[in-house]
Design an enzyme around this catalytic site. Structure first.
Site, PDB file in Angstrom:
ATOM      1  N   ASN A 183    -143.070  42.322 -84.431  1.00  0.00           N
ATOM      2  CA  ASN A 183    -142.203  42.802 -85.515  1.00  0.00           C
ATOM      3  C   ASN A 183    -141.507  44.109 -85.177  1.00  0.00           C
ATOM      4  OD1 ASN A 183    -142.934  40.605 -87.113  1.00  0.00           O
ATOM      5  ND2 ASN A 183    -144.724  41.665 -87.930  1.00  0.00           N
ATOM      6  N   HIS A 218    -138.325  45.087 -86.825  1.00  0.00           N
ATOM      7  CA  HIS A 218    -138.086  44.118 -87.898  1.00  0.00           C
ATOM      8  C   HIS A 218    -138.219  44.717 -89.298  1.00  0.00           C
ATOM      9  CE1 HIS A 218    -138.028  41.315 -84.644  1.00  0.00           C
ATOM     10  NE2 HIS A 218    -137.969  40.258 -85.422  1.00  0.00           N
ATOM     11  N   LYS A 225    -144.753  35.637 -75.352  1.00  0.00           N
ATOM     12  CA  LYS A 225    -145.122  35.225 -76.715  1.00  0.00           C
ATOM     13  C   LYS A 225    -146.408  34.414 -76.687  1.00  0.00           C
ATOM     14  CE  LYS A 225    -143.942  33.792 -81.211  1.00  0.00           C
ATOM     15  NZ  LYS A 225    -142.960  33.523 -82.227  1.00  0.00           N
ATOM     16  N   HIS A 270    -129.743  38.242 -88.150  1.00  0.00           N
ATOM     17  CA  HIS A 270    -131.082  38.817 -88.013  1.00  0.00           C
ATOM     18  C   HIS A 270    -131.201  39.663 -86.735  1.00  0.00           C
ATOM     19  CE1 HIS A 270    -135.428  39.031 -88.161  1.00  0.00           C
ATOM     20  NE2 HIS A 270    -135.509  38.484 -86.959  1.00  0.00           N
ATOM     21  N   ARG A 330    -150.433  40.338 -83.073  1.00  0.00           N
ATOM     22  CA  ARG A 330    -149.202  39.539 -83.178  1.00  0.00           C
ATOM     23  C   ARG A 330    -148.107  40.329 -83.895  1.00  0.00           C
ATOM     24  NH1 ARG A 330    -148.476  33.034 -84.293  1.00  0.00           N
ATOM     25  NH2 ARG A 330    -146.214  33.084 -84.386  1.00  0.00           N
ATOM     26  N   ARG A 337    -150.991  15.764 -94.942  1.00  0.00           N
ATOM     27  CA  ARG A 337    -151.913  16.811 -94.429  1.00  0.00           C
ATOM     28  C   ARG A 337    -151.693  17.130 -92.952  1.00  0.00           C
ATOM     29  NH1 ARG A 337    -155.503  13.644 -97.484  1.00  0.00           N
ATOM     30  NH2 ARG A 337    -155.958  14.592 -99.495  1.00  0.00           N
ATOM     31  N   LYS A 393    -145.501  29.405 -86.382  1.00  0.00           N
ATOM     32  CA  LYS A 393    -145.159  29.848 -87.735  1.00  0.00           C
ATOM     33  C   LYS A 393    -144.130  28.879 -88.308  1.00  0.00           C
ATOM     34  CE  LYS A 393    -145.934  34.847 -87.785  1.00  0.00           C
ATOM     35  NZ  LYS A 393    -145.272  36.165 -87.928  1.00  0.00           N
ATOM     36  N   HIS A 432    -135.239  44.172 -91.528  1.00  0.00           N
ATOM     37  CA  HIS A 432    -135.239  43.437 -92.800  1.00  0.00           C
ATOM     38  C   HIS A 432    -134.601  44.275 -93.898  1.00  0.00           C
ATOM     39  CE1 HIS A 432    -138.686  40.619 -91.393  1.00  0.00           C
ATOM     40  NE2 HIS A 432    -137.499  40.153 -91.073  1.00  0.00           N
ATOM     41  N   GLU A 472    -151.915  36.289 -86.813  1.00  0.00           N
ATOM     42  CA  GLU A 472    -151.413  37.638 -87.121  1.00  0.00           C
ATOM     43  C   GLU A 472    -152.377  38.472 -87.943  1.00  0.00           C
ATOM     44  OE1 GLU A 472    -147.137  37.875 -87.728  1.00  0.00           O
ATOM     45  OE2 GLU A 472    -147.424  39.727 -88.866  1.00  0.00           O
ATOM     46  N   GLU A 491    -133.867  39.680 -79.527  1.00  0.00           N
ATOM     47  CA  GLU A 491    -135.294  39.331 -79.455  1.00  0.00           C
ATOM     48  C   GLU A 491    -135.762  39.335 -77.997  1.00  0.00           C
ATOM     49  OE1 GLU A 491    -137.084  39.101 -82.123  1.00  0.00           O
ATOM     50  OE2 GLU A 491    -135.706  38.601 -83.753  1.00  0.00           O
TER      51      GLU A 491
HETATM   52  P1  NAD Z   1    -130.111  29.016 -87.397  1.00  0.00           P
HETATM   53  O1  NAD Z   1    -131.161  28.011 -87.253  1.00  0.00           O
HETATM   54  O2  NAD Z   1    -129.473  29.176 -88.732  1.00  0.00           O
HETATM   55  O3  NAD Z   1    -128.982  28.745 -86.315  1.00  0.00           O
HETATM   56  C1  NAD Z   1    -127.836  29.574 -86.281  1.00  0.00           C
HETATM   57  C2  NAD Z   1    -126.543  28.743 -86.345  1.00  0.00           C
HETATM   58  O4  NAD Z   1    -126.328  28.139 -85.075  1.00  0.00           O
HETATM   59  C3  NAD Z   1    -126.594  27.611 -87.340  1.00  0.00           C
HETATM   60  O5  NAD Z   1    -125.328  27.475 -87.923  1.00  0.00           O
HETATM   61  C4  NAD Z   1    -126.926  26.405 -86.480  1.00  0.00           C
HETATM   62  O6  NAD Z   1    -126.511  25.180 -87.037  1.00  0.00           O
HETATM   63  C5  NAD Z   1    -126.142  26.729 -85.236  1.00  0.00           C
HETATM   64  N1  NAD Z   1    -126.636  26.128 -84.011  1.00  0.00           N
HETATM   65  C6  NAD Z   1    -127.913  25.913 -83.642  1.00  0.00           C
HETATM   66  N2  NAD Z   1    -127.963  25.484 -82.378  1.00  0.00           N
HETATM   67  C7  NAD Z   1    -126.692  25.394 -81.946  1.00  0.00           C
HETATM   68  C8  NAD Z   1    -126.104  25.020 -80.717  1.00  0.00           C
HETATM   69  N3  NAD Z   1    -126.835  24.685 -79.658  1.00  0.00           N
HETATM   70  N4  NAD Z   1    -124.753  25.033 -80.633  1.00  0.00           N
HETATM   71  C9  NAD Z   1    -123.990  25.433 -81.683  1.00  0.00           C
HETATM   72  N5  NAD Z   1    -124.489  25.821 -82.855  1.00  0.00           N
HETATM   73  C10 NAD Z   1    -125.828  25.805 -82.980  1.00  0.00           C
HETATM   74  O7  NAD Z   1    -130.619  30.485 -86.972  1.00  0.00           O
HETATM   75  P2  NAD Z   1    -131.660  30.979 -85.885  1.00  0.00           P
HETATM   76  O8  NAD Z   1    -131.214  32.347 -85.557  1.00  0.00           O
HETATM   77  O9  NAD Z   1    -131.874  30.005 -84.808  1.00  0.00           O
HETATM   78  O10 NAD Z   1    -133.013  31.049 -86.705  1.00  0.00           O
HETATM   79  C11 NAD Z   1    -133.169  31.894 -87.820  1.00  0.00           C
HETATM   80  C12 NAD Z   1    -134.343  31.413 -88.639  1.00  0.00           C
HETATM   81  O11 NAD Z   1    -135.514  31.450 -87.816  1.00  0.00           O
HETATM   82  C13 NAD Z   1    -134.639  32.248 -89.859  1.00  0.00           C
HETATM   83  O12 NAD Z   1    -134.875  31.387 -90.944  1.00  0.00           O
HETATM   84  C14 NAD Z   1    -135.924  32.989 -89.491  1.00  0.00           C
HETATM   85  O13 NAD Z   1    -136.727  33.265 -90.621  1.00  0.00           O
HETATM   86  C15 NAD Z   1    -136.576  32.012 -88.566  1.00  0.00           C
HETATM   87  N6  NAD Z   1    -137.510  32.604 -87.606  1.00  0.00           N
HETATM   88  C16 NAD Z   1    -138.736  32.055 -87.483  1.00  0.00           C
HETATM   89  C17 NAD Z   1    -139.639  32.552 -86.566  1.00  0.00           C
HETATM   90  C18 NAD Z   1    -140.966  31.888 -86.389  1.00  0.00           C
HETATM   91  O14 NAD Z   1    -141.810  32.427 -85.681  1.00  0.00           O
HETATM   92  N7  NAD Z   1    -141.167  30.730 -86.973  1.00  0.00           N
HETATM   93  C19 NAD Z   1    -139.298  33.640 -85.766  1.00  0.00           C
HETATM   94  C20 NAD Z   1    -138.028  34.192 -85.901  1.00  0.00           C
HETATM   95  C21 NAD Z   1    -137.143  33.667 -86.824  1.00  0.00           C
HETATM   96  N1  GLY Z   2    -141.555  35.896 -84.826  1.00  0.00           N
HETATM   97  C1  GLY Z   2    -142.790  36.564 -85.023  1.00  0.00           C
HETATM   98  C2  GLY Z   2    -143.991  35.737 -84.775  1.00  0.00           C
HETATM   99  O1  GLY Z   2    -143.905  34.617 -84.321  1.00  0.00           O
HETATM  100  O2  GLY Z   2    -145.056  36.180 -85.035  1.00  0.00           O
END
Ligand code: NAD
Ligand code: GLY
Length: 363
Positions: free
Chosen positions: A247, A250, A229, A267, A243, A123, A145, A254, A239, A187
């Protein structure tokens, strides 16, 4: 560069974001106050783990504290129920309990997955985010998130669950592939466009330093993004309203990602082209000035991001945008710009103008 600290103010769930050039290799940088745990389980992947786990573990461990790890495979396809189950299994085998802190060490995939594991295991157990991609440092590690994907859609299963602290060490960006770094910059530009005109102007003047990954420039940019942020999350944590400004670009983005097949464009690349489409609609709506749209386009071009959306066909875009989960009560909501530095969320836009914008993406 000095370390910078931002507080995300959420009452008893407030937490610090600490930003520094090399947080884990310098002494007394990570405040003991933010590292209350006695037992840490670091969740990382098979790309980031070999590069950074030992440095982080050394800094976390001190007499009376233990640090273990769980390694997951790299890739968005592993942000899944199966990987989550394997994390739960390992937490149970390791006899993790509510006094155990999960440390998410990686990009957004690791952060979302480890965050959701922390939110749900017994939990909810404490969580620390150590983001290693630019996208994760300026966006996904902040704001709580967490999610996994379902075959029916991205981020379909998740929770809002705030971390206890976010540690951003800029040197970790040194190993990030160029394409990932530039996608993260989309971003960064977004924050300027939606809420911070001064930051947008700063980006225009300092983009070459950022592309060269200069620590001073990066530190300032990451700080501005995180504090923007934080403001948004403080105003609307779950949201229900503002918030959604995050997007911007986005909904179109998407559609691009899904239409091309996930993984073809990153992305951030899709968001860049998506921001241009949302910006075009803002111009046609009589809000954003053409010269402001040109500035947005110029900045994205200088970064090396795509500004022309792929020509998937207007109807395909409409269909893909209709399936986007930002459709509320059957109405498509879009984020548009009143001007650079000011955005609004609306479902009351002209459908004719949207169709006109999408005439630019006819096959
Ligand atoms: P990712 O986590 O897949 O990382 C991209 C690539 O870079 C991967 O291959 C990873 O292993 C590599 N990597 C990471 N750090 C590294 C480093 N320092 N050196 C070398 N390689 C490295 O992608 P991302 O763009 O970081 O994140 C995308 C994800 O985030 C998606 O799943 C998306 O839905 C999510 N997201 C979440 C939120 C949120 O608010 N929670 C917001 C935006 C995106
Ligand atoms: N990445 C969008 C949010 O955190 O709301």
């Amino acid at each position: 560069m000095k370390n910078r600290q931002i507080i995300v103010g959420l009452g008893s769930r407030s937490y610090p974001i600490i930003i520094g050039p090399d947080l884990f290799r310098s002494e007394a940088i990570v405040d003991e106050g933010d590292l209350r745990g006695r037992r840490y389980i670091v969740v990382t992947n098979d790309v980031v783990g070999p590069m950074y786990f030992s440095t982080v573990a050394e800094r976390l461990s001190s007499p009376g504290k233990s640090v273990e790890k769980i390694i997951i495979p790299d890739g968005e396809q592993f942000k899944s129920q199966e990987t989550l189950t394997s994390i739960y299994d390992q937490l149970i085998t390791k006899r993790a309990d509510r006094s155990t802190t999960i440390v998410a060490l990686g990009g957004g995939v690791v952060g979302d997955l480890a965050g959701f594991a922390a939110a749900t295991y017994q939990r909810g157990i404490p969580l620390i985010q150590i983001p290693t991609t630019l996208l994760a440092q300026v966006d996904s590690s902040v704001g709580g998130k967490t999610a996994i994907n379902h075959p029916a859609g991205k981020n379909m299963i998740g929770a809002f669950y705030q971390p206890q602290a976010v540690f951003i060490s800029l040197e970790m960006l040194g190993s990030l592939p160029d394409r990932e770094f530039k996608a993260g910059l989309a971003e960064v530009v977004k924050y300027g466009a939606i809420m911070d005109e001064a930051f947008f102007s700063w980006l225009e003047g300092n983009i070459q330093s950022l592309l060269a990954r200069d620590y001073e420039a990066l530190g300032y940019a990451v700080q501005q993004c995180c504090s923007n942020k934080a403001k948004i999350v403080e105003a609307d944590e779950t949201e229900s309203g503002s918030r959604a400004l995050l997007n911007f670009g986005h909904t179109f983005g998407h559609a691009i990602e899904a239409g091309l097949g996930y993984g073809k464009w990153l992305h951030g690349e899709a968001v860049a082209a998506g921001m241009m489409l949302a910006g075009r609609l803002s111009v046609l709506a009589g809000d954003l000035k053409q010269v402001e749209w040109d500035r947005l386009q110029q900045l994205l071009i200088e970064i090396g991001l795509p500004v022309d959306a792929p020509k998937l066909g207007r109807n395909r875009y409409l269909e893909l945008m209709g399936y986007d989960k930002k459709v509320l009560d059957g109405k498509l909501r879009l984020v548009l710009l009143r001007k650079l530095g000011e955005a609004y969320v609306t479902s009351d836009f002209s459908k004719e103008l949207l169709v006109e914008v999408l005439s630019g993406v006819e096959q």
